[in-house]
Design an enzyme around this catalytic site. Sequence first.
Site, PDB file in Angstrom:
ATOM      1  CE  LYS A 154      -4.574  -1.468   1.360  1.00 17.52           C
ATOM      2  NZ  LYS A 154      -4.392  -2.891   1.703  1.00 17.52           N
TER       3      LYS A 154
ATOM      4  CB  SER B 236      -0.432  -8.332  -0.759  1.00 20.55           C
ATOM      5  OG  SER B 236      -1.161  -9.177   0.109  1.00 20.55           O
TER       6      SER B 236
END
Length: 335
Positions: free
Chosen positions: A54, A307
């Site tokens: 992110k 991720s």
Amino acid sequence: MRSLISLQSIYAARTAIAGTALRTPLVAAPALSARGGREIRLKLETTQPTGAFKIRGAANALARLDPADRQRGVICASTGNHGRAIAYAGGRLGVKATVCMSSLVPDNKVAAIRALGAEVRIVGSSQDEAQTEVDRLVAAEGWISIPPFDHPDVIAGQGTIGLELLEDFPELDTVVVPLSGGGLIAGIASAVKPAAPSVRIVGISMDRGAAMQASLKAGHPVDVVEEPSLADSLGGGIGLDNRFTFEIVRELVDDIVLIPETRIAAAMRALFVEEGWVAEGAGAIGLALLDEPWLGSLGEFVAIVVSGRNVDPHRFEEAIASASAFDAGAQPCRG
Ligand SMILES: *Cc1c(COP(=O)(O)O)cnc(C)c1O
């Protein structure tokens, strides 16, 4: 092929985030490759300075603010990977970042976000109340809120992963991507599809509260009931007023696979035991596709996006101890 996010904006994002976000390694996974009978490589977003991808979207969104908005600062209500990313990118890029949290957020999480240079405001006693305060400051005082996925600059930032995959793995035929609100997969698909339309983009969600899948079925964004999961970073809806990710996923993503909760711990264990990498549930979930009956949906040259790695040690230990990798879901091996 039409896309809401241009390749040009993703190349621009790459320049904008260099120095804040890392160009992450794509590593070989020999044990998983042997087991899966195809070449598996792992895109380690776990190596980002905030422990999750992110940072790419957050850094791009902040870099693109105009000087007045930079001065005024940005705000968000996430205590998870997005909040961390906004706090870190704000510190690096000299943009004032404020994170609203409820009084229930543990002190260590508050301290961690503060240590990254963000201002923390404690408001109310639920995440919803913290978000309401964000909405109020946006409406009343003109603060800029950076959402975690449904924003073109955020999507373009995540898309830089797709550019790196094409460069590092020219044989690539399948990309496996954890999927919640869809910023990550929309960005990657927007980068990969124009250059390599035959590469399959496969989204992986947990079967508890898979908001994007339910929305695609309904033909429009719908709400789902959120349930606790080991893949906590995949929780939450896509927003009933979704403007970007729903459309892009509908257009560019080839498949969405839903994984039962029990296979998430198994995926974390497999990643750790077989390849030596630590990931949170959402980060490891793509490895579940190496189980039957999903294995056949993969090509010969597969990149799995890992991720994020932000899991507390106790939960990690529990997951590793509870699961045994690749058994419950796998075919029995005879002879
Ligand atoms: C946010 C997040 C996801 C999901 O990303 P979306 O853009 O919401 O689909 C997956 N893994 C981790 C570790 C995350 O923090």
